[in-house]
Design an enzyme around this catalytic site. Structure first.
Site, PDB file in Angstrom:
ATOM      1  N   LEU A 282      41.131  43.612  30.334  1.00  0.00           N
ATOM      2  CA  LEU A 282      42.548  43.561  30.678  1.00  0.00           C
ATOM      3  C   LEU A 282      42.867  42.327  31.505  1.00  0.00           C
ATOM      4  CD1 LEU A 282      43.043  47.325  31.632  1.00  0.00           C
ATOM      5  CD2 LEU A 282      43.779  46.199  29.523  1.00  0.00           C
ATOM      6  N   PHE A 284      40.768  39.063  34.211  1.00  0.00           N
ATOM      7  CA  PHE A 284      39.609  38.555  34.931  1.00  0.00           C
ATOM      8  C   PHE A 284      40.084  37.894  36.224  1.00  0.00           C
ATOM      9  CE2 PHE A 284      36.286  39.464  32.139  1.00  0.00           C
ATOM     10  CZ  PHE A 284      36.600  39.115  30.841  1.00  0.00           C
ATOM     11  N   SER A 285      39.266  38.012  37.245  1.00  0.00           N
ATOM     12  CA  SER A 285      39.445  37.224  38.457  1.00  0.00           C
ATOM     13  C   SER A 285      38.055  36.870  38.953  1.00  0.00           C
ATOM     14  CB  SER A 285      40.209  38.005  39.532  1.00  0.00           C
ATOM     15  OG  SER A 285      39.371  38.964  40.145  1.00  0.00           O
ATOM     16  N   ASN A 286      37.993  35.982  39.921  1.00  0.00           N
ATOM     17  CA  ASN A 286      36.698  35.605  40.459  1.00  0.00           C
ATOM     18  C   ASN A 286      35.990  36.789  41.119  1.00  0.00           C
ATOM     19  OD1 ASN A 286      34.606  33.755  41.290  1.00  0.00           O
ATOM     20  ND2 ASN A 286      35.480  33.829  43.342  1.00  0.00           N
ATOM     21  N   GLY A 288      35.938  39.788  39.949  1.00  0.00           N
ATOM     22  CA  GLY A 288      35.438  40.698  38.927  1.00  0.00           C
ATOM     23  C   GLY A 288      36.494  40.989  37.890  1.00  0.00           C
ATOM     24  N   GLY A 289      36.073  41.548  36.765  1.00  0.00           N
ATOM     25  CA  GLY A 289      36.997  41.828  35.676  1.00  0.00           C
ATOM     26  C   GLY A 289      37.589  43.227  35.758  1.00  0.00           C
ATOM     27  N   VAL A 290      38.616  43.448  34.944  1.00  0.00           N
ATOM     28  CA  VAL A 290      39.190  44.773  34.745  1.00  0.00           C
ATOM     29  C   VAL A 290      39.112  45.048  33.244  1.00  0.00           C
ATOM     30  CG1 VAL A 290      41.187  46.281  35.035  1.00  0.00           C
ATOM     31  CG2 VAL A 290      40.746  44.471  36.704  1.00  0.00           C
ATOM     32  N   LYS A 305      37.020  48.825  36.801  1.00  0.00           N
ATOM     33  CA  LYS A 305      37.233  47.670  37.659  1.00  0.00           C
ATOM     34  C   LYS A 305      35.891  47.220  38.227  1.00  0.00           C
ATOM     35  CE  LYS A 305      40.934  47.381  40.116  1.00  0.00           C
ATOM     36  NZ  LYS A 305      41.985  47.557  41.149  1.00  0.00           N
ATOM     37  N   ASP A 419      50.726  46.795  48.334  1.00  0.00           N
ATOM     38  CA  ASP A 419      51.050  45.829  47.279  1.00  0.00           C
ATOM     39  C   ASP A 419      51.833  46.526  46.174  1.00  0.00           C
ATOM     40  OD1 ASP A 419      51.224  43.479  45.881  1.00  0.00           O
ATOM     41  OD2 ASP A 419      49.194  43.559  45.068  1.00  0.00           O
TER      42      ASP A 419
END
Length: 546
Positions: A282, A284-286, A288-290, A305, A419
């Site tokens: 769904l 990606f970020s540094n 970790g992915g989702v 997550k 958030d």
């Protein structure tokens, strides 16, 4: 993915000035790392600032290292004055007249707590061998490099060492390994690299040192490697280790660490923990992915997550938290909220290889901002079209009632969301049933100070209470302000402007009311912005009765 890229751009280019985008090279650096390096470097070396880095180079015409008398001999060097630490056991190297444009580079990874110790361990070895390097310019720059929004192929690189040839590279990385192996130092996995042996701080890849560059039409630059036949090949920083086709890995016959290594930063197999089948990503970020997939035990759809150790670190007092800490905390928040129909049910938290995974129920719906951008729903550009306001009002009114109830239920459990933004609310296009997702910034009133402080710092621009950054913890008014901006964004997505001009908030609503939007829209938003929840509920009740 595009939203993540936009968030990264805001995060990086907004650090220097909160009103104007500026390159990080314009930011004044703090002295900690410069002072440490100047203490370790001899007079024949110089430090130069470059973007987010401090480059350590030998002065032009200065004395470099001289050849050792033999493979196990020692050497003297004008470049080693003032440095401490053992010499390279395989001998030292002479500085080349023209530094190479590409080759194997060594990356040293670090958490904020271990940087100064790693300088003590690594810098003397580089000086002894006449090998130049660069390091993050200061702790803030290191946090940028390891942050959640950093591109995955660039993250983790606290120091970069530039051996002049492959022989030096092989000897140098082994020397650094022996220097650091028994030290209590560690850093995040460098996804673009291969880990050296079982080191927690040493990684390597083949790439450009001073590569050819090309200016792109958007103002960015691309770098290139040059193949043996002179062909230019893109020097890509990928989130996994890959060598150019003409390059051989000098350690190809050795395991990087053990058989469980997964350097790509993504699940190696489609089945996690022997139970969860991963079917796609769904985001990606540094950190970790989702992913989305299926729980093979129940055949239910799930979201998985991922959190990578030692990324997105946050320090409060003596406590440092990272992405894994925050994912574990998110799991705890979900368990506190379990039973609420609009919160995903937590399934399991587990570790596989060096990554931690949170599995939760997958809920249906589309993102809140996507719902209000649909052709038959969107209001602002088409407000003068016949029937547009009349179709908008019942949807808006229903969403207001549901949203207020949801936030009240969360607060009744002692949780503040932190958030609440259009990215973190899903809505069913037919029933208007909504769900909250992504509780990374959520806090409970009993949380420790570091987590409470983290919650105030991480959120979505345009949905943050103006006073939030001045406090050491989140308050319910932060969620009510965010709820007001969430409703505001359904009318016109202009909330990001309010930090620049707070008066714009009333201006936009007044103009829209003049064009036919009911005054109750303005009233509900204004009440929630000020935290007057009961008054907002009264406006809604009278509106529905009318």
């Amino acid at each position: 993915m595009e939203q993540q890229a936009a968030l990264a751009a805001h995060h990086l280019f907004g650090l220097v000035d909160n009103r104007h985008y500026e390159p990080l090279s314009r930011r004044a650096i703090t002295p900690q790392y410069r002072d440490a390096l100047e203490r370790l470097l001899p007079d024949t070396w110089v430090l130069e600032r470059g973007d987010v880095w401090l480059h350590a180079r030998m002065k032009a015409g200065g004395a470099g290292a001289t050849e050792a008398a033999g493979p196990t001999g020692t050497r003297s060097s004008a470049g080693s004055a003032g440095a401490t630490g053992p010499t390279a056991s395989a001998g030292s190297v002479r500085r080349t007249a023209v530094p190479p444009t590409q080759g194997f580079k060594i990356h040293v990874s670090s958490t904020p707590a271990h940087t100064l110790r790693l300088f003590d361990l690594v810098v003397p070895v580089c000086v002894e061998n006449g090998v130049e390097f660069k390091a993050a310019a200061d702790p803030v720059m290191l946090n940028v490099i390891n942050s959640k929004t950093q591109e995955r192929g660039f993250s983790g690189k606290f120091m970069t060492v530039y051996p002049p040839d492959e022989d030096v590279f092989v000897r140098l990385i082994e020397t650094l390994y022996r220097r650091t192996a028994d030290e209590a130092v560690e850093g995040p996995y460098v996804l673009s690299d291969r880990r050296y042996r079982d080191s927690k701080v040493l990684f390597y890849r083949y790439g450009g040192f001073r590569p050819p560059r090309r200016l792109n039409i958007d103002g960015t630059q691309s770098t290139f490697l040059v193949s043996p036949d002179g062909t230019y090949v893109a020097d890509e920083r990928l989130p996994y280790f890959r060598l150019p086709p003409w390059v051989r890995d000098p350690f190809a016959g050795e395991p990087a660490e053990d058989a469980t290594e997964r350097p790509a930063g993504e699940p190696a197999a489609t089945l996690l923990n022997g139970r969860y089948r991963i079917e796609g990503a769904l985001a990606f970020s540094n950190a970790g992915g989702v992913y989305h997939g299926t729980d093979e035990a129940t055949r239910e759809p799930v979201v998985v997550k991922e959190a990578r150790r030692l990324t997105n670190c946050w320090t409060s007092g003596e406590r440092t938290v990272d992405s894994v800490d925050m994912l574990r905390h998110e799991y705890d928040v979900l368990r506190r909220l379990e039973g609420l129909a609009f919160v995903p049910r937590p399934v399991e938290l587990f570790q596989e290889w060096e990554h931690t995974f949170l599995v939760e129920e997958r809920v249906a719906g589309i993102a809140f901002h996507d719902f209000w951008a649909q052709d038959d729903v969107i209001l602002a550009p088409y407000i003068r079209r016949e029937g547009r306001v009349e179709r908008f009002v019942p949807r808006f009114r229903e969403v207001v009632g549901r949203l207020i109830h949801m936030v009240e239920e969360v607060h009744a459990r002692g949780v503040v969301l932190g958030d609440l933004s259009p990215n973190n609310v899903l809505i069913d296009t037919e029933t208007l049933r909504m769900s909250f997702i992504d509780f990374e910034s959520a806090v409970h009133e009993d949380d420790e100070a570091a987590l409470l402080s983290y919650g105030t710092r991480w959120g979505t621009p345009g949905f943050l209470h103006p006073d939030r950054a001045t406090r050491d913890r989140l308050l319910p008014c932060d969620d009510w302000y965010a709820a007001a901006m969430l409703l505001y964004s359904s009318v016109v997505p202009a909330t990001a402007f309010f930090a620049l001009n707070p008066l714009a908030q009333d201006l936009f609503l007044d103009e829209l009311v003049a064009l036919g939007v009911p005054t109750q829209v303005r009233s509900v938003v204004s009440c929630l912005t000020a935290g007057r929840v009961d008054e907002a509920k009264s406006v809604l009740a009278d509106w529905e009765d009318g």
